[in-house]
Structure formats: structure tokens, C-alpha cells
Design a protein around this motif. Structure first.
Motif, PDB file in Angstrom:
ATOM      1  N   VAL A  60      -2.739  -0.389  -7.729  1.00  0.00           N
ATOM      2  CA  VAL A  60      -4.191  -0.552  -7.611  1.00  0.00           C
ATOM      3  C   VAL A  60      -4.563  -2.030  -7.629  1.00  0.00           C
ATOM      4  CG1 VAL A  60      -6.418  -0.106  -8.733  1.00  0.00           C
ATOM      5  CG2 VAL A  60      -4.717   1.725  -8.546  1.00  0.00           C
ATOM      6  N   ALA A  61      -3.951  -2.801  -8.510  1.00  0.00           N
ATOM      7  CA  ALA A  61      -4.264  -4.222  -8.616  1.00  0.00           C
ATOM      8  C   ALA A  61      -3.872  -4.990  -7.355  1.00  0.00           C
ATOM      9  CB  ALA A  61      -3.563  -4.830  -9.830  1.00  0.00           C
ATOM     10  N   GLN A 114       0.840  -1.194   0.000  1.00  0.00           N
ATOM     11  CA  GLN A 114       0.000   0.000   0.000  1.00  0.00           C
ATOM     12  C   GLN A 114       0.873   1.241   0.000  1.00  0.00           C
ATOM     13  OE1 GLN A 114      -2.206  -0.404   3.766  1.00  0.00           O
ATOM     14  NE2 GLN A 114      -1.092   1.375   4.514  1.00  0.00           N
ATOM     15  N   PRO A 128      -8.837  -5.693  -1.407  1.00  0.00           N
ATOM     16  CA  PRO A 128     -10.068  -5.372  -2.147  1.00  0.00           C
ATOM     17  C   PRO A 128     -10.928  -4.256  -1.546  1.00  0.00           C
ATOM     18  CG  PRO A 128      -9.739  -7.736  -2.099  1.00  0.00           C
ATOM     19  CD  PRO A 128      -8.680  -7.135  -1.207  1.00  0.00           C
ATOM     20  N   ARG A 172      -9.745  -0.872  -2.807  1.00  0.00           N
ATOM     21  CA  ARG A 172      -9.503  -0.707  -4.238  1.00  0.00           C
ATOM     22  C   ARG A 172     -10.244   0.501  -4.820  1.00  0.00           C
ATOM     23  NH1 ARG A 172      -9.262  -5.844  -6.380  1.00  0.00           N
ATOM     24  NH2 ARG A 172      -7.132  -5.701  -5.628  1.00  0.00           N
ATOM     25  N   TYR A 211      -8.336   3.662  -4.069  1.00  0.00           N
ATOM     26  CA  TYR A 211      -7.136   3.806  -4.885  1.00  0.00           C
ATOM     27  C   TYR A 211      -7.498   4.181  -6.326  1.00  0.00           C
ATOM     28  CZ  TYR A 211      -3.557   2.414  -1.504  1.00  0.00           C
ATOM     29  OH  TYR A 211      -2.674   2.395  -0.454  1.00  0.00           O
ATOM     30  N   GLU A 212      -8.562   3.608  -6.846  1.00  0.00           N
ATOM     31  CA  GLU A 212      -8.988   3.948  -8.212  1.00  0.00           C
ATOM     32  C   GLU A 212      -9.383   5.422  -8.298  1.00  0.00           C
ATOM     33  OE1 GLU A 212     -10.583  -0.463  -9.581  1.00  0.00           O
ATOM     34  OE2 GLU A 212     -12.009   0.963  -8.725  1.00  0.00           O
TER      35      GLU A 212
END
Length: 161
Positions: free
Chosen positions: A138-139, A40, A143, A146, A149-150
Motif C-alpha cells: 500500500v505504501a 503493484q 498515489p 492508494r 489498495y487501502e
């Protein structure tokens, strides 16, 4: 044991830092408290009375050893970005006082050398670190973070590799 309705809990005020190098690659730290590789970006709570940007500089230093003079402020997200904890973590982290976090994210350009990054601190957060492409970051995020982050990547896309 009583069950807490997460809707009744507040969000924990927090900052996040997207630290980019000259190539637009992002700093990724491998969490020390997770047995599986969990990567992260630096982030953490805002202390009472602390301004978000000051908290971002502090968290960056605490988690990476990177000092204010080694970064250039580029931008911040306009509003707060929120996420809810998954049910298995609700009530277990932050003393059970929060349903998740509301975060203000800051983009800093790293002006130092890799040797200026020092993750071995008094209370280390990361076991390892590296520069990666933002899409890989991001990947690889857990979860439940996510979407945050997007959204952060959309805000700062023009600066990222």
C-alpha cells in the motif's frame, strides 16, 4: 485541441488480484514500463463477455505465469472499487476513452512454488517480483491508486500478514 471533461467518460471495467503465499505475504510486481520502481499487484481489463473471476484468472496467468491449478479462490470485493486517472494521464492511456477504472478484486492463495511464477512472458508487465507485507504494498503504490489498495486491504485484512 479540445479538452475532455473527465466526468463525461466511463470507467474501464477491470479486475485486480491479491495473491498471497502461505505466510499471508502479497505478490508485488515491479512495472516494466515505469523508470522509477513502481510496484503493484496484478490487474487488467475485463474482455467483452468475460466474467470478472475468469478475467482475474486470465490476468494472473498473463502477468505472473501462475495457472489456475496453483491458486485457491479465497474471496472477492463485494462491489466495484473506482479510481480516477490524474490529469497528466487523462487522455493518454487506454486511447483516452476512460476517466479511470472500476475494479473487482479477487483474493487467491498461492499453492505453488516460487519457481511457478514466470513474469517473462510474450508481453511482460513486470521486470521483477517479490513477496512483501501488504502495508509495504500500500505504501509503495502510485498515489492515485492508494485509496483503492487501502479499500482492498480492508476487505481482505483477515488473510494478510
Amino acid at each position: 485541441m479540445s479538452v475532455v471533461d473527465p466526468e463525461t467518460l466511463p470507467y474501464r471495467p477491470c479486475v485486480g488480484v491479491v495473491l498471497i503465499d502461505a505466510r499471508g505475504m502479497v505478490f508485488a510486481g515491479q512495472r516494466i514500463d515505469n523508470p522509477s520502481p513502481a510496484w503493484q499487484m496484478p490487474q487488467g481489463g475485463i474482455d467483452e463477455g468475460e466474467k470478472p473471476r475468469e478475467a482475474a484468472y486470465r490476468e494472473l496467468w498473463e502477468e505472473t505465469g501462475v495457472t489456475r491449478d496453483k491458486v485457491e479462490f479465497v474471496g472477492k470485493t463485494h462491489g466495484w472499487v473506482t479510481y480516477d486517472l490524474p490529469p497528466e494521464l487523462l487522455g493518454k492511456v487506454w486511447g483516452g476513452k476512460y476517466r479511470g477504472q472500476k475494479q473487482k478484486w479477487f483474493l487467491f492463495r498461492f499453492k505453488g512454488q516460487d519457481a511457478d511464477v514466470k513474469i517473462a512472458s510474450e508481453h511482460p508487465e513486470f521486470a521483477a517480483w517479490r513477496w512483501i507485507l501488504v502495508d509495504e504494498m500500500v505504501a509503495g503504490i502510485v498515489p492515485f491508486k492508494r485509496a483503492v489498495y487501502e479499500e482492498v486491504v480492508r476487505s481482505f485484512r483477515a488473510y494478510l500478514a
